[in-house]
Write an enzyme that holds these catalytic residues in place. Sequence first.
Site, short mmCIF file in Angstrom:
data_model
loop_
_atom_site.label_atom_id
_atom_site.label_comp_id
_atom_site.label_asym_id
_atom_site.label_seq_id
_atom_site.Cartn_x
_atom_site.Cartn_y
_atom_site.Cartn_z
CG HIS A 108 -5.77 1.78 5.02
ND1 HIS A 108 -5.31 2.73 5.90
CD2 HIS A 108 -4.77 0.88 4.88
CE1 HIS A 108 -4.07 2.41 6.26
NE2 HIS A 108 -3.73 1.29 5.66
CB SER A 123 5.20 -2.23 11.70
OG SER A 123 4.70 -0.93 12.02
CD GLU A 163 -3.64 -2.79 7.22
OE1 GLU A 163 -2.49 -3.01 6.81
OE2 GLU A 163 -4.26 -1.75 6.98
CG ASN A 220 -1.67 1.27 1.41
OD1 ASN A 220 -1.85 2.03 0.46
ND2 ASN A 220 -2.15 1.52 2.63
CD1 TRP A 221 3.60 1.16 -2.95
CD2 TRP A 221 3.54 2.43 -4.80
NE1 TRP A 221 4.35 0.54 -3.91
CE2 TRP A 221 4.34 1.30 -5.05
CE3 TRP A 221 3.35 3.37 -5.82
CZ2 TRP A 221 4.96 1.08 -6.29
CZ3 TRP A 221 3.96 3.15 -7.05
CH2 TRP A 221 4.75 2.02 -7.27
CE LYS A 222 0.36 3.46 4.81
NZ LYS A 222 0.08 3.55 6.21
N GLY A 280 2.28 1.87 10.66
CA GLY A 280 3.21 2.99 10.49
C GLY A 280 3.90 3.40 11.79
N GLY A 310 2.74 -1.28 4.23
CA GLY A 310 2.76 0.14 3.91
C GLY A 310 4.17 0.61 3.62
N GLY A 311 4.80 1.24 4.63
CA GLY A 311 6.10 1.89 4.46
C GLY A 311 7.13 1.04 3.72
CD GLU A 316 -2.90 5.45 6.70
OE1 GLU A 316 -2.85 5.54 5.46
OE2 GLU A 316 -1.99 4.94 7.38
C1 PEP Z 1 -0.76 -0.04 5.85
O1 PEP Z 1 -0.70 1.07 5.38
O2 PEP Z 1 -1.73 -0.74 5.58
C2 PEP Z 1 0.32 -0.51 6.72
C3 PEP Z 1 0.23 -1.70 7.24
O3 PEP Z 1 1.38 0.35 6.92
P1 PEP Z 1 2.80 -0.01 7.60
O4 PEP Z 1 3.28 -1.30 6.96
O5 PEP Z 1 3.68 1.15 7.26
O6 PEP Z 1 2.57 -0.18 9.05
#
Ligand code: PEP
Length: 260
Positions: free
Chosen positions: A102, A220, A174, A10-12, A180, A241-242, A104
């Site tokens: 999500h 994470s 999640e 997930n590049w956001k 994050g 994500g990251g 966010e």
């Molecule tokens: C996400 O954005 O769904 C996520 C899990 O982010 P991260 O891996 O950065 O925690």
Amino acid sequence: MTRTPLMAGNWKMNLDHLEAIATVQKLAQILIDSKHDAATVEAAVLVPFTDIRSVQTIVDADKLPLAYGAQDVSEHDSGAYTGEISAAMLAKLGVTYVAVGHSERREYHGETDAQVNTKVRKLAAAGLTSIVCVGEPLEIRKAGTHVEYTVDSLKGSLADLSADELAKVVVAYEPVWAIGTGEVATPEDAQEVIGAIREAIAQWYGADVAAATRVLYGGSVKSGNVAEIMAKPDIDGALVGGASLDPEEFAKIVILGKTA
Ligand code: PEP
């Protein structure tokens, strides 16, 4: 029942369309060079809307071993909804996966389970697969009601879907406190909730549907922790994500995501 693991990045709101081309090419090249077999672990990138056409062009032209998708979709089919993108528009761009609900979107845009449910239906009708995100905030985890909270949110998000529509759903657990933050749920924490999700799906749709439904963990995930997470019996991949912004790191996650 075997479920092909899925690693979805997930590049956001990161990487413009030129950066997207470079990132996807590098990711695909590493996977090809390492002789990664997409049948053992599927890799996907969920990119900003503005990147989709560029990613589609290189994935199709070069037959890259990657799926691509979006991070949200409109609840509506068409019309006066300024700024929104419909499921049909995404289908036209060859998208496979779309993240829905999500944390966010839920936190900053007030998205509810009922809205997630509508989006899942629109996506299924357009032939697209939803990645339905659910998970508890920290205060719920501290109160010890995270399993009930998450299953209840999933129930609302999947309300009244047919088994055919559910076949176009991947679930992502999640925990909000792990997104994050660098704070990873332990593999046991993730298995506890994901096992409960699979049991709930079995109650709602029967054992065969539950055994066929992929449930991912997100929060994470990195190359250093993905193998122990994937060792758990009910975890079928990760929403990343990251770490998905770095093609070398994400390729490692995809390769290490292979279960024994
Ligand atoms: C996400 O954005 O769904 C996520 C899990 O982010 P991260 O891996 O950065 O925690």
